[in-house]
Design a protein around this motif. Structure first.
Motif, PDB file in Angstrom:
ATOM      1  N   MET A   1       0.855  -1.181   0.000  1.00 47.53           N
ATOM      2  CA  MET A   1       0.000   0.000   0.000  1.00 47.53           C
ATOM      3  C   MET A   1       0.896   1.239   0.000  1.00 47.53           C
ATOM      4  N   SER A   2       0.547   2.206  -0.803  1.00 47.22           N
ATOM      5  CA  SER A   2       1.349   3.427  -0.894  1.00 47.22           C
ATOM      6  C   SER A   2       1.171   4.278   0.368  1.00 47.22           C
ATOM      7  N   VAL A   3       2.098   5.198   0.566  1.00 46.89           N
ATOM      8  CA  VAL A   3       2.018   6.122   1.701  1.00 46.89           C
ATOM      9  C   VAL A   3       0.751   6.967   1.574  1.00 46.89           C
ATOM     10  N   ALA A   4       0.434   7.400   0.376  1.00 47.30           N
ATOM     11  CA  ALA A   4      -0.775   8.206   0.160  1.00 47.30           C
ATOM     12  C   ALA A   4      -2.029   7.427   0.555  1.00 47.30           C
ATOM     13  N   GLU A   5      -2.076   6.149   0.215  1.00 51.19           N
ATOM     14  CA  GLU A   5      -3.230   5.322   0.584  1.00 51.19           C
ATOM     15  C   GLU A   5      -3.302   5.126   2.094  1.00 51.19           C
ATOM     16  N   LEU A   6      -2.174   4.906   2.734  1.00 51.64           N
ATOM     17  CA  LEU A   6      -2.151   4.779   4.195  1.00 51.64           C
ATOM     18  C   LEU A   6      -2.651   6.052   4.852  1.00 51.64           C
ATOM     19  N   LEU A   7      -2.172   7.182   4.356  1.00 51.19           N
ATOM     20  CA  LEU A   7      -2.565   8.484   4.887  1.00 51.19           C
ATOM     21  C   LEU A   7      -4.077   8.667   4.751  1.00 51.19           C
ATOM     22  N   GLU A   8      -4.595   8.393   3.579  1.00 53.94           N
ATOM     23  CA  GLU A   8      -6.033   8.543   3.344  1.00 53.94           C
ATOM     24  C   GLU A   8      -6.851   7.608   4.230  1.00 53.94           C
ATOM     25  N   ASN A   9      -6.426   6.365   4.352  1.00 57.52           N
ATOM     26  CA  ASN A   9      -7.152   5.400   5.188  1.00 57.52           C
ATOM     27  C   ASN A   9      -7.189   5.837   6.638  1.00 57.52           C
ATOM     28  N   LYS A  10      -6.068   6.300   7.163  1.00 56.65           N
ATOM     29  CA  LYS A  10      -6.020   6.745   8.565  1.00 56.65           C
ATOM     30  C   LYS A  10      -6.964   7.922   8.793  1.00 56.65           C
ATOM     31  N   LEU A  11      -6.982   8.868   7.876  1.00 53.87           N
ATOM     32  CA  LEU A  11      -7.853  10.030   8.028  1.00 53.87           C
ATOM     33  C   LEU A  11      -9.330   9.632   7.941  1.00 53.87           C
ATOM     34  N   GLN A  14     -10.409   8.067  11.232  1.00 56.78           N
ATOM     35  CA  GLN A  14     -10.446   8.973  12.379  1.00 56.78           C
ATOM     36  C   GLN A  14     -11.549  10.031  12.288  1.00 56.78           C
ATOM     37  N   PHE A  15     -11.811  10.521  11.080  1.00 63.26           N
ATOM     38  CA  PHE A  15     -12.724  11.647  10.907  1.00 63.26           C
ATOM     39  C   PHE A  15     -13.942  11.246  10.078  1.00 63.26           C
ATOM     40  N   CYS A  16     -15.060  11.869  10.389  1.00 67.30           N
ATOM     41  CA  CYS A  16     -16.242  11.755   9.541  1.00 67.30           C
ATOM     42  C   CYS A  16     -15.993  12.724   8.384  1.00 67.30           C
ATOM     43  N   VAL A  17     -15.592  12.193   7.245  1.00 65.61           N
ATOM     44  CA  VAL A  17     -15.092  12.991   6.130  1.00 65.61           C
ATOM     45  C   VAL A  17     -16.216  13.416   5.186  1.00 65.61           C
ATOM     46  N   ASN A  18     -16.288  14.727   4.944  1.00 63.54           N
ATOM     47  CA  ASN A  18     -17.183  15.251   3.918  1.00 63.54           C
ATOM     48  C   ASN A  18     -16.451  15.341   2.582  1.00 63.54           C
ATOM     49  N   PHE A  19     -15.156  15.665   2.664  1.00 58.60           N
ATOM     50  CA  PHE A  19     -14.300  15.740   1.479  1.00 58.60           C
ATOM     51  C   PHE A  19     -12.872  15.483   1.928  1.00 58.60           C
ATOM     52  N   LEU A  20     -12.146  14.714   1.133  1.00 59.88           N
ATOM     53  CA  LEU A  20     -10.740  14.435   1.430  1.00 59.88           C
ATOM     54  C   LEU A  20      -9.976  14.340   0.124  1.00 59.88           C
ATOM     55  N   GLN A  21      -8.905  15.091   0.057  1.00 62.73           N
ATOM     56  CA  GLN A  21      -8.006  15.002  -1.089  1.00 62.73           C
ATOM     57  C   GLN A  21      -6.580  14.911  -0.565  1.00 62.73           C
ATOM     58  N   VAL A  22      -5.875  13.873  -0.989  1.00 58.99           N
ATOM     59  CA  VAL A  22      -4.483  13.665  -0.622  1.00 58.99           C
ATOM     60  C   VAL A  22      -3.672  13.742  -1.912  1.00 58.99           C
ATOM     61  N   VAL A  23      -2.753  14.705  -1.959  1.00 61.42           N
ATOM     62  CA  VAL A  23      -1.946  14.906  -3.159  1.00 61.42           C
ATOM     63  C   VAL A  23      -0.482  14.714  -2.807  1.00 61.42           C
ATOM     64  N   ASN A  24       0.174  13.805  -3.519  1.00 62.81           N
ATOM     65  CA  ASN A  24       1.607  13.602  -3.356  1.00 62.81           C
ATOM     66  C   ASN A  24       2.312  14.709  -4.137  1.00 62.81           C
ATOM     67  N   ASN A  65       0.495  10.449  13.371  1.00 63.20           N
ATOM     68  CA  ASN A  65       1.766  10.468  14.094  1.00 63.20           C
ATOM     69  C   ASN A  65       2.768   9.437  13.573  1.00 63.20           C
ATOM     70  N   GLU A  66       2.319   8.210  13.388  1.00 60.21           N
ATOM     71  CA  GLU A  66       3.216   7.137  12.941  1.00 60.21           C
ATOM     72  C   GLU A  66       3.819   7.445  11.569  1.00 60.21           C
ATOM     73  N   LEU A  67       3.008   7.954  10.659  1.00 60.54           N
ATOM     74  CA  LEU A  67       3.500   8.290   9.322  1.00 60.54           C
ATOM     75  C   LEU A  67       4.422   9.511   9.361  1.00 60.54           C
ATOM     76  N   LEU A  68       4.135  10.447  10.257  1.00 61.09           N
ATOM     77  CA  LEU A  68       4.974  11.643  10.373  1.00 61.09           C
ATOM     78  C   LEU A  68       6.341  11.312  10.977  1.00 61.09           C
ATOM     79  N   GLU A  69       6.407  10.243  11.743  1.00 57.83           N
ATOM     80  CA  GLU A  69       7.690   9.809  12.296  1.00 57.83           C
ATOM     81  C   GLU A  69       8.480   8.990  11.293  1.00 57.83           C
ATOM     82  N   GLY A  70       7.831   8.577  10.218  1.00 59.26           N
ATOM     83  CA  GLY A  70       8.473   7.708   9.236  1.00 59.26           C
ATOM     84  C   GLY A  70       8.578   8.352   7.875  1.00 59.26           C
TER      85      GLY A  70
END
Length: 101
Positions: A1-11, A14-24, A65-70
């Motif tokens: 799984m890509s870092v972008a996918e991990l980031l999106e999944n974690k968000l 955690q959050f009730c998302v109305n809109f989410l965009q993750v751009v590498n 946090n985990e992704l920000l440390e890595g």
């Protein structure tokens, strides 16, 4: 799984998302081709209602946090309530060029 996918999944977990965009945006920086280290996140959620900007960013940083440390070196956050997002007409600020680009 890509870092972008991990980031999106974690968000999304955690959050009730109305809109989410993750751009590498790693390609805009001086990193090796194919890197996943610099991201722009636009997150719209009711969870931000009544929260100041710093509190919103702390919530997101705690979630990631985990992704920000890595693997994540830089994270540009744009956090809005649904009402704020609507006033912005669904547009996040443009990313400035990397210094030295």
């Amino acid at each position: 799984m890509s870092v972008a996918e991990l980031l999106e999944n974690k968000l999304r977990e955690q959050f009730c998302v109305n809109f989410l965009q993750v751009v590498n945006e790693s390609h805009r920086h001086h990193v090796p081709r194919g890197s996943e280290s610099h991201f722009k996140v636009t997150l719209v959620s009711e969870a931000f209602a009544g929260q100041k900007l710093i509190a919103r960013h702390r919530l997101v940083n705690e979630c990631l946090n985990e992704l920000l440390e890595g693997p994540i070196h830089a994270l540009a956050l744009h956090t809005y309530t649904p009402e704020e997002w609507q006033k912005r007409a669904g547009e996040a600020p443009k990313t400035p060029n990397c210094v030295g680009s």
